[in-house]
Design a protein around this motif. Structure first.
Motif, mmCIF file in Angstrom:
data_model
loop_
_atom_site.group_PDB
_atom_site.id
_atom_site.type_symbol
_atom_site.label_atom_id
_atom_site.label_comp_id
_atom_site.label_asym_id
_atom_site.label_seq_id
_atom_site.Cartn_x
_atom_site.Cartn_y
_atom_site.Cartn_z
ATOM 1 N N ILE A 120 0.863 -1.175 0.000
ATOM 2 C CA ILE A 120 0.000 0.000 0.000
ATOM 3 C C ILE A 120 0.898 1.223 0.000
ATOM 4 O O ILE A 120 2.097 1.130 0.302
ATOM 5 N N GLU A 121 0.344 2.367 -0.341
ATOM 6 C CA GLU A 121 1.155 3.566 -0.531
ATOM 7 C C GLU A 121 1.228 4.448 0.709
ATOM 8 O O GLU A 121 1.788 5.544 0.645
ATOM 9 N N LEU A 202 1.616 -11.593 3.806
ATOM 10 C CA LEU A 202 1.829 -10.187 4.115
ATOM 11 C C LEU A 202 2.282 -10.122 5.568
ATOM 12 O O LEU A 202 1.519 -10.478 6.474
ATOM 13 N N VAL A 203 3.516 -9.697 5.803
ATOM 14 C CA VAL A 203 4.091 -9.691 7.152
ATOM 15 C C VAL A 203 4.534 -8.275 7.469
ATOM 16 O O VAL A 203 5.402 -7.715 6.805
ATOM 17 N N SER A 204 3.935 -7.689 8.501
ATOM 18 C CA SER A 204 4.128 -6.273 8.778
ATOM 19 C C SER A 204 4.474 -6.035 10.242
ATOM 20 O O SER A 204 4.033 -6.769 11.134
ATOM 21 N N GLY A 205 5.236 -4.972 10.473
ATOM 22 C CA GLY A 205 5.465 -4.500 11.833
ATOM 23 C C GLY A 205 4.342 -3.606 12.310
ATOM 24 O O GLY A 205 4.406 -3.057 13.407
ATOM 25 N N VAL A 214 -6.351 -5.496 4.327
ATOM 26 C CA VAL A 214 -5.505 -5.281 3.144
ATOM 27 C C VAL A 214 -5.137 -6.616 2.503
ATOM 28 O O VAL A 214 -5.208 -6.775 1.279
ATOM 29 N N ALA A 215 -4.727 -7.581 3.313
ATOM 30 C CA ALA A 215 -4.360 -8.894 2.777
ATOM 31 C C ALA A 215 -5.543 -9.544 2.058
ATOM 32 O O ALA A 215 -5.375 -10.145 0.989
ATOM 33 N N ALA A 216 -6.720 -9.428 2.635
ATOM 34 C CA ALA A 216 -7.910 -10.010 2.010
ATOM 35 C C ALA A 216 -8.219 -9.319 0.686
ATOM 36 O O ALA A 216 -8.579 -9.976 -0.306
ATOM 37 N N GLU A 222 -2.137 -15.335 3.726
ATOM 38 C CA GLU A 222 -2.231 -15.027 5.151
ATOM 39 C C GLU A 222 -1.538 -13.716 5.452
ATOM 40 O O GLU A 222 -0.838 -13.152 4.606
ATOM 41 N N ASN A 223 -1.750 -13.233 6.681
ATOM 42 C CA ASN A 223 -1.069 -12.019 7.110
ATOM 43 C C ASN A 223 -0.648 -12.150 8.566
ATOM 44 O O ASN A 223 -1.293 -12.850 9.347
ATOM 45 N N ARG A 224 0.441 -11.476 8.901
ATOM 46 C CA ARG A 224 0.939 -11.455 10.273
ATOM 47 C C ARG A 224 1.325 -10.024 10.618
ATOM 48 O O ARG A 224 1.963 -9.334 9.819
ATOM 49 N N ALA A 225 0.964 -9.591 11.830
ATOM 50 C CA ALA A 225 1.285 -8.234 12.274
ATOM 51 C C ALA A 225 1.065 -8.162 13.775
ATOM 52 O O ALA A 225 0.689 -9.140 14.428
ATOM 53 N N ASN A 226 1.284 -6.973 14.341
ATOM 54 C CA ASN A 226 1.082 -6.751 15.764
ATOM 55 C C ASN A 226 -0.394 -6.524 16.088
ATOM 56 O O ASN A 226 -1.151 -6.020 15.259
#
Length: 325
Positions: A120-121, A202-205, A214-216, A222-226
């Motif tokens: 994403i921007e 999608l792996v984000s801090g 966003v991942a969907a 899948e996605n991983r984040a805090n």
């Protein structure tokens, strides 16, 4: 969440970037491939430019991946510095990204992707801060953390603490609806790699409240984040432990690879900030996308002109193999 028109891509001098890792850590290959990538919005990779590049490479003809946008040249092993100098002279300042890669093992079976300022921007934490009237406090910390000037995890905790007491569900929904724009080519990358059997994460801090939607929307597996901790409907100003810090993307890489019988070399990773450095150094092909200062040195390739479909061209995908999302 509908995508909105994207900001114009920057015009800048061509980038020439060869693998900066120690030679012992580089994949071994007897042959190389030089990949040229331009912005799809500009399509400057025309016949004249390709002819100049071909002559500089001793007459090697290109394989056209997408007319005007991407092409590659199959090369025998040679001197990287001489090759780079030849390509620089041939391109003559054209806004084209260049990668020189081992020909072997280019197609990857795992994608590890950063979200903010990559797929994403925006930087979602900054968008949230602005919506809550905290932008002047939080944005400078984000900038310094992404440039690697301050440690990522303490900077994240410091910013999250400022959110204490705010109810943000409606604010988050509004940001996702009205502010978040997808980087061009992202959906196509994910759709194409999945169609060819790769797994995408999608792996984000950042925060799951953003990465989930966003991942969907993009189509990631899948996605991983805090996780922002709450008390009732309000934020506690803390994160659910363990915090996904600098090593989180490497942990995700190893977890996702091992569970699928893959190696790190089977993965492509992409990101822009200092918290992506460890991941970009660990994957088989690390791509710095509009990277912050210092990030490119950890990557195999730097993309300044192409959109996210550059990730496909680097792997040798041609136009007729690409799935348009």
């Amino acid at each position: 969440m509908p995508a909105t028109p994207s900001r114009p891509l920057r015009a800048a001098a061509p980038t020439f970037y060869l693998n900066a890792r120690p030679a012992a850590e580089r994949p071994m290959s007897s042959n190389l491939v030089a990949v040229l990538i331009a912005s799809p919005a500009a399509s400057v990779l025309d016949e004249a430019l390709l002819k100049r590049t071909s002559r500089a490479l001793g007459g090697v003809g290109p394989r056209i991946l997408k007319p005007g946008v991407a092409a590659e040249f199959a090369l025998e092993a040679g001197d990287a510095a001489e090759l780079r100098a030849s390509l620089a002279a041939a391109l003559g300042g054209a806004p084209v990204d260049v990668a020189v890669l081992p020909a072997e093992g280019r197609r990857k079976r795992l994608l590890i992707a950063d979200m903010d300022s990559t797929f994403i921007e925006q930087e979602c934490i900054d968008e949230l801060a602005e919506a809550l009237g905290l932008a002047q406090l939080i944005a400078p910390i984000t900038q310094r953390a992404m440039r690697g000037e301050i440690a990522f995890e303490p900077a994240l905790r410091e910013r999250v603490a400022l959110f204490k007491g705010f109810a943000v569900d409606d604010v988050t929904a509004a940001i996702l609806r009205d502010r978040v724009t997808f980087t061009p080519g992202g959906r196509t990358v994910v759709a194409t790699m999945r169609a060819h059997g790769a797994y995408t994460a999608l792996v984000s801090g950042g925060f799951t409240s953003f990465t989930g939607p966003v991942a969907a929307a993009i189509g990631f597996d899948e996605n991983r984040a805090n996780v922002l901790e709450t008390e009732g409907e309000r934020l506690r100003g803390t994160l659910l432990e363990p915090v996904l810090g600098l090593q989180a993307k490497v942990v995700a890489l190893d977890d996702l690879a091992s569970s699928r019988g893959l190696k790190r070399a089977d993965a492509i990773g992409v990101g822009d900030g200092a918290n992506d450095i460890a991941m970009l150094s660990a994957v088989g092909l690390g791509v710095g996308f509009r990277p912050k200062p210092g990030v490119a040195e950890a990557a195999d390739v730097r993309i300044d002109h192409g959109d996210l479909t550059a990730l496909l061209y680097l792997q040798g995908y041609a136009e007729d193999e690409i799935t348009t999302a």
